[in-house]
Design an enzyme around this catalytic site. Structure first.
Site, short mmCIF file in Angstrom:
data_model
loop_
_atom_site.label_atom_id
_atom_site.label_comp_id
_atom_site.label_asym_id
_atom_site.label_seq_id
_atom_site.Cartn_x
_atom_site.Cartn_y
_atom_site.Cartn_z
N ASP A 1 0.82 -1.22 0.00
CA ASP A 1 0.00 0.00 0.00
C ASP A 1 0.85 1.26 0.00
O ASP A 1 0.67 2.16 0.84
CB ASP A 1 -0.95 0.02 1.21
CG ASP A 1 -1.76 -1.25 1.34
OD1 ASP A 1 -2.11 -1.83 0.29
OD2 ASP A 1 -2.04 -1.66 2.47
N GLU B 1 -11.22 0.59 -3.76
CA GLU B 1 -10.53 0.99 -2.54
C GLU B 1 -9.31 1.83 -2.90
O GLU B 1 -9.10 2.18 -4.07
CB GLU B 1 -10.12 -0.25 -1.73
CG GLU B 1 -9.29 -1.25 -2.51
CD GLU B 1 -9.06 -2.55 -1.77
OE1 GLU B 1 -9.03 -2.54 -0.53
OE2 GLU B 1 -8.88 -3.59 -2.43
#
Length: 522
Positions: free
Chosen positions: A16, A187
């Site tokens: 991420d 997301e």
């Protein structure tokens, strides 16, 4: 001068990525989940070589993760800079079951990326993967939204809401700016502006093998957003000869000399098992005549193993590290679980790393465990341990650890016949033990080594630090991977040590050094 750089730039469990440039400095913040300290921030001057600069979340009184399930905890940080401050927003996931996720979003700030960071500001709980967009004098929180209703889309879209820096709170109402694309599982949203357009970058398709990055754009931050006709801009799905799998969850920046880059997560699986977890790669991107961007190297969105930077710098690929606790403290590479080192009873003292006995390896509470990322598929991890167990409920040793349900443990403990070592293998809660090897009572130090070669692990031990013998069977490292575990798997293989005091009457273990050796060319 153009230099080619090999991906991943952050090897091992570094997912991420939030990529940021401030002047001539580059930063990447990555997720840490149940590992502590929280939010690992790397620094580089050239996008080539990176080092851990700091962790943003170091106070377990302000960041309480005690008892959280595996792969919950701190998700998807977003690092930005404005007004002379670094801004970091992140999620703490307290629950991830069925349709529900208890996702608490927070903001911290600091004048220096190395801290000190402010006390967390509570933002919202509507979803996860928050990011902060600075648009002149205004700031906006961007996050995906969870819908718990059974007959609705669970990942239901992206909200944007204004944030007031003076009052340190969200103001107005959130606006649903996008439901995502047909690839679903929307997301990782973040917004940046170039020219007249606001670009909304999304992670979609789930974080496994259909993962991807898509982009939309609008002339107003609240939309309406149009989708790029050639989405996805990045994906490993259905790509031939792709060395970086699971690519997605991206952030785009402009470099120091006008180049544009996209950081993203990826993995290097063995037989579809990501032992090292999700790593961080970087791609060169270019702008099209009609104002969209794409990967420079191809038109398919395939992540390339190489990218280029406009300067010459030798890339350091081998991350071997020797730590002598008689001369130094614990490097930033090492972490513990859910709470701080101090709270977990871990300290460098009297020339050794001393660990107070905590709960069992299976526990979500009070573990006396220290570990670092495995960052190479061919590596050794070695230590020397001093430990005097008084009974069976005193246990210490070396761990190859994914979570409390999946780990390999070269342990020392004591039975009626004397102290002994053995290997415990826990695979999706199923536990097996190797035949015990008894340790002479006059042996005060035992040397332990884990030898990892791709998907195979062999433990070794020595009583003198010179002659090593194997112990237990060759173990399958594919069991220590995102894909193999039951439930969410968002971390990666960690190499470490621990001490357990299941009896609760007080015991310590000491470790004299750590030696992590990678067998990969520079």
């Amino acid at each position: 001068m153009i230099m080619n750089v090999k991906n991943p730039v952050l090897k091992g469990f570094n997912p991420d990525p939030s990529l940021l440039r401030v002047g001539d400095d580059y930063y990447i913040a990555t997720s840490t989940f149940e590992w502590f300290p929280g939010v690992c921030i790397h620094h580089s001057k050239n996008l080539v070589n990176w080092e851990i600069a700091s962790y943003a979340l170091t106070d377990d009184k302000a960041v309480d993760m005690t008892g959280l399930d595996m792969s919950c905890g701190i998700w998807a940080p977003n690092l930005t800079y404005a007004d002379g401050l670094f801004y970091l927003v992140y999620t703490i996931v307290y629950t991830d079951r069925q349709r529900y996720k208890d996702t608490h979003n927070f903001l911290v700030t600091a004048p220096d990326v190395r801290g000190p960071w402010s006390e967390p500001v509570v933002l919202n709980r509507s979803g996860f993967d928050p990011s902060l967009f600075h648009d002149g004098a205004k700031k906006y929180l961007v996050n995906m939204v969870i819908d718990h209703r059974v007959n609705e889309t669970r990942f239901s879209g992206v909200d944007v809401q204004e944030y007031d820096a003076k009052s340190r709170k969200l103001v107005g109402m959130p606006v649903r700016v996008s439901a995502g694309t047909e690839r679903t599982d929307t997301e990782g949203p973040n917004i940046f502006k170039r020219g007249e357009y606001y670009y909304l970058v999304l992670a979609e398709g789930g974080t496994r093998y259909d993962h991807c990055t898509t982009v939309l754009r609008a002339r107003d931050v609240y939309g309406p957003y149009e989708e790029y006709p050639n989405n996805p801009v990045l994906t490993s799905s259905k790509q031939e000869d792709c060395l970086l799998e699971r690519a997605g969850h991206s952030q785009v920046i402009e470099g120091t000399k006008g180049q544009w880059y996209m950081a993203h997560l990826c993995s290097r699986p063995i037989k579809k098992n990501s032992i090292l977890g999700r790593e961080t790669g970087i791609q060169n991107i270019e702008w099209t005549d009609d104002g969209w961007f794409r990967i420079s190297a191809n038109e398919t969105g395939k992540p390339e193993i190489m990218f280029s930077v406009p300067e010459e710098e030798k890339q350091r690929r081998n991350l071997s590290q020797f730590v002598d606790f008689s001369k130094e403290g614990l490097p930033l590479d090492y972490m513990t679980l859910r709470r701080s080192f101090e709270t977990n009873g871990i300290e460098v003292r009297d020339g050794a790393l001393q660990i107070r006995g905590g709960a069992s390896v299976m526990s979500k509470y009070f573990q006396g465990l220290v570990a670092r990322r495995q960052q190479c598929l061919d590596c050794d991890f070695e230590t020397a341990m001093e430990f005097q167990p008084r009974h069976l409920n005193h246990i210490a040793g070396m761990l190859i650890y994914y979570n409390y349900d999946n780990n390999y443990y070269l342990k020392m403990t004591r039975a009626h016949e004397g102290k002994f070592i053995a290997v415990s293998a826990t695979v999706n809660k199923e536990l097996t033990d190797s035949k015990p090897i008894y340790v002479p009572e006059d042996v005060d130090t035992i040397y332990m080594r884990a030898q990892i070669r791709q998907e195979e692990l062999q433990y070794y031990y020595s009583f003198d630090g010179k002659d090593y013998l194997s112990i237990g069977d060759v173990l399958d490292m594919k069991n220590i991977s995102d894909e193999h575990i039951m439930g969410n798997g968002f971390t990666g293989s960690m190499l470490g040590v621990n001490c357990c005091d299941v009896q609760g009457d007080g015991v310590y273990s000491k470790f004299l050094y750590f030696n992590y050796v990678e067998y990969e060319e520079e």
